[in-house]
Design an enzyme around this catalytic site. Structure first.
Site, short mmCIF file in Angstrom:
data_model
loop_
_atom_site.label_atom_id
_atom_site.label_comp_id
_atom_site.label_asym_id
_atom_site.label_seq_id
_atom_site.Cartn_x
_atom_site.Cartn_y
_atom_site.Cartn_z
N TYR A 152 0.83 -1.21 0.00
CA TYR A 152 0.00 0.00 0.00
C TYR A 152 0.86 1.25 0.00
O TYR A 152 0.69 2.15 -0.84
CB TYR A 152 -0.92 0.00 1.23
CG TYR A 152 -1.66 1.30 1.43
CD1 TYR A 152 -2.80 1.59 0.69
CD2 TYR A 152 -1.23 2.23 2.38
CE1 TYR A 152 -3.48 2.78 0.87
CE2 TYR A 152 -1.90 3.42 2.57
CZ TYR A 152 -3.03 3.70 1.81
OH TYR A 152 -3.69 4.89 2.00
N LYS A 156 1.19 4.01 -2.98
CA LYS A 156 0.81 5.40 -2.71
C LYS A 156 1.95 6.35 -3.04
O LYS A 156 1.74 7.47 -3.52
CB LYS A 156 0.37 5.57 -1.26
CG LYS A 156 -0.94 4.90 -0.91
CD LYS A 156 -2.13 5.54 -1.61
CE LYS A 156 -2.54 6.84 -0.96
NZ LYS A 156 -3.77 7.41 -1.56
#
EC number: 1.1.1.-
Length: 393
Positions: A152, A156
Site C-alpha cells: 500500500y 501510494k
C-alpha cells in the site's frame, strides 16, 4: 471554497462513498458547490440534495470517463485507494490496480476533460517506513520503494509522485495546464469512522486488547476528519491563479498537530466504553514477530476464509515507532489551522450504536479468541527469543 464563486464550481471526488470522501462532499455541497461522488459502491448514508453519485470502478478508464461526462469539472479530489490496513494490505494485485492504475486513469481523464486542478490524498507512509522521524518536513526524500514494508505505502508513493510530476501538464486543446498537489494525512478519526475505530472496538469487545507495545514515549499523529476536510478545501483554493498557484506541485503533511502515544490516544475510547485499559507492555520486536505469524496464517488460510489479521507488520511500525511531522508549510501556504478535537464524539457514536460493556458474562467466542491469541503469542515468543539473545551478545 469561496461561496461567492461556488456557483461556477463543479468538483468530482473519487472514493466519494467513503468516510472522508462523503464528509468532504457534504462540506462542499453546503458551500453551494456542485459535487459528484464517484465510487465503486454507493454511500451508506443518505445522499443530500445537490450531490450526485456515479457508480464506477476507478480501474476502468471508461468508467472514469463517464463520471466526467455531464459536468464541467473544475477540481478533482482523488481520494480513492485500497490496502490501507488489515487484510486489505495483503492483496498486492488489487492494491496496485486501484492505487496506481486508478491514478493513471484520473490523470489521463483530467487532461482530456481540461480539469485545471487536482488534489491528491496521499499518506505519511510515502516518507515513513519504520524509521524514527521527529518533526519531519516536506524536504525529506521519499522512502526508496524497495524499503517500504507494505505494498500500500509503495503504491501510494508511486501514485503521489505521478500526481506531482503531472503538475503543469498542458490540457487538451491548449486550454491551460493541470495544477496538482498532494496532502499527506495522519490516521483519520471522527464519529462514524468505519475503517480503524470499528476494528479497534471489535478487538476490545472480544477481549483481545490485552496488551500495548513499544516504547511508552513513542509518538505518532492523527487527524480529525473535519481538519482534513478543511485542508483539502484550502489546498484546492491554493491551486488557483488568485492564490499564485502556491500549492502547485507541492506536498503537505496534515494532522491535528498534537503528537501522542498511539495507545494513550485510544485510552479514552477503551475506558469510555467501560473497559479496562491494559497494563501489560510487550517489546515491539516480539509483537512484530506475532504480526508476521498472523500474516503467514492468513496467507495459508486466506483463500478458504478471508479473516481479519489481528495485526500486520506495517501496523506494528505505524503504531509503535515515533513519526510525526511539522505543519508549518501547510499553515504558511494553505492557511491551515488545525482545530482541537478528541475521541469523545467517537465514544458517544459507538454508545449510540449499541456498543459498550454490559454486565453479562463473556461469550464463548471470547474464549476461543483468547486461546488463539495465547497460542500465537507463544509461537512469537519462541521466534523472538533467539533474535533477542543474538542482539544481546
Amino acid at each position: 471554497m469561496d461561496p461567492k464563486r461556488s456557483q461556477k464550481e463543479s468538483v468530482l471526488i473519487t472514493g466519494g462513498s467513503g468516510y472522508f470522501g462523503f464528509r468532504l462532499g457534504c462540506a462542499l455541497n453546503q458551500n453551494g458547490v456542485h459535487v459528484i461522488l464517484f465510487d465503486i459502491s454507493s454511500p451508506a448514508q443518505t445522499i443530500p440534495e445537490g450531490i450526485k453519485f456515479i457508480q464506477g470502478d476507478i480501474r476502468h478508464l471508461s468508467d472514469v470517463e463517464k463520471a466526467f461526462q455531464d459536468a464541467d469539472v473544475t477540481c478533482v479530489f482523488h481520494i480513492a485507494s485500497y490496502g490501507m490496513s488489515g487484510r486489505e494490505q495483503l492483496n498486492r494485485n488489487l492494491i496496485k490496480e486501484v492505487n496506481v492504475r486508478g491514478t493513471d486513469n484520473i490523470l489521463q481523464v483530467c487532461q482530456r476533460r481540461r480539469v485545471p486542478r487536482l488534489v491528491y490524498t496521499s499518506t505519511f507512509n510515502v516518507i515513513f517506513g519504520g524509521q524514527v522521524i521527529r518533526n519531519g518536513d516536506e524536504s525529506l526524500p521519499y522512502l526508496p520503494l524497495h524499503l517500504h514494508p507494505d505494498h500500500y505505502s509503495r503504491t501510494k508513493s508511486i501514485a503521489e509522485q505521478k500526481v506531482l510530476e503531472a503538475n503543469a501538464t498542458p490540457l487538451d486543446r491548449g486550454d491551460g495546464v493541470l495544477r496538482t498537489c498532494a496532502l499527506r494525512p495522519a490516521g483519520i478519526y471522527g464519529p462514524g469512522e468505519q475503517r480503524h475505530l470499528p476494528r479497534i472496538v471489535s478487538y476490545i469487545e472480544k477481549g483481545l486488547f490485552k496488551f500495548v507495545y513499544g516504547d511508552p514515549r513513542s509518538l505518532v499523529e492523527f487527524v480529525h476528519v473535519d481538519n482534513l476536510v478543511q485542508a483539502h478545501i484550502l489546498a484546492s483554493e491554493a491551486l488557483r491563479a488568485d492564490k499564485g498557484h502556491i500549492a502547485s506541485g507541492q506536498p503537505y503533511f496534515i494532522s491535528d498537530g498534537r503528537p501522542v502515544n498511539n495507545f494513550e490516544f485510544f485510552r479514552p475510547l477503551v475506558e469510555g466504553l467501560g473497559y479496562t485499559f491494559p497494563s501489560t507492555r510487550l517489546p515491539l520486536t516480539l509483537v512484530y514477530c506475532f504480526a508476521f505469524l498472523t500474516e503467514m496464517v492468513h496467507f495459508i488460510l486466506g483463500r478458504l476464509y478471508n479473516f481479519q489479521p489481528f495485526l500486520t507488520r506495517t501496523e506494528v511500525y505505524k503504531t509503535g515507532v515515533t513519526h510525526y511531522f511539522s505543519l508549518e508549510k501547510a499553515k504558511k501556504e494553505l492557511g491551515y489551522k488545525a482545530q482541537p478535537f478528541d475521541l469523545q464524539e467517537a465514544v458517544e457514536w459507538f454508545k449510540a450504536h449499541g456498543h459498550g460493556r454490559s454486565s453479562g458474562s463473556r461469550d464463548s467466542e471470547c474464549f476461543v479468541w483468547d486461546g488463539l491469541l495465547v497460542f500465537l503469542l507463544i509461537i512469537a515468543v519462541l521466534m523472538w527469543l533467539p533474535s533477542s539473545v543474538i542482539l544481546s551478545l
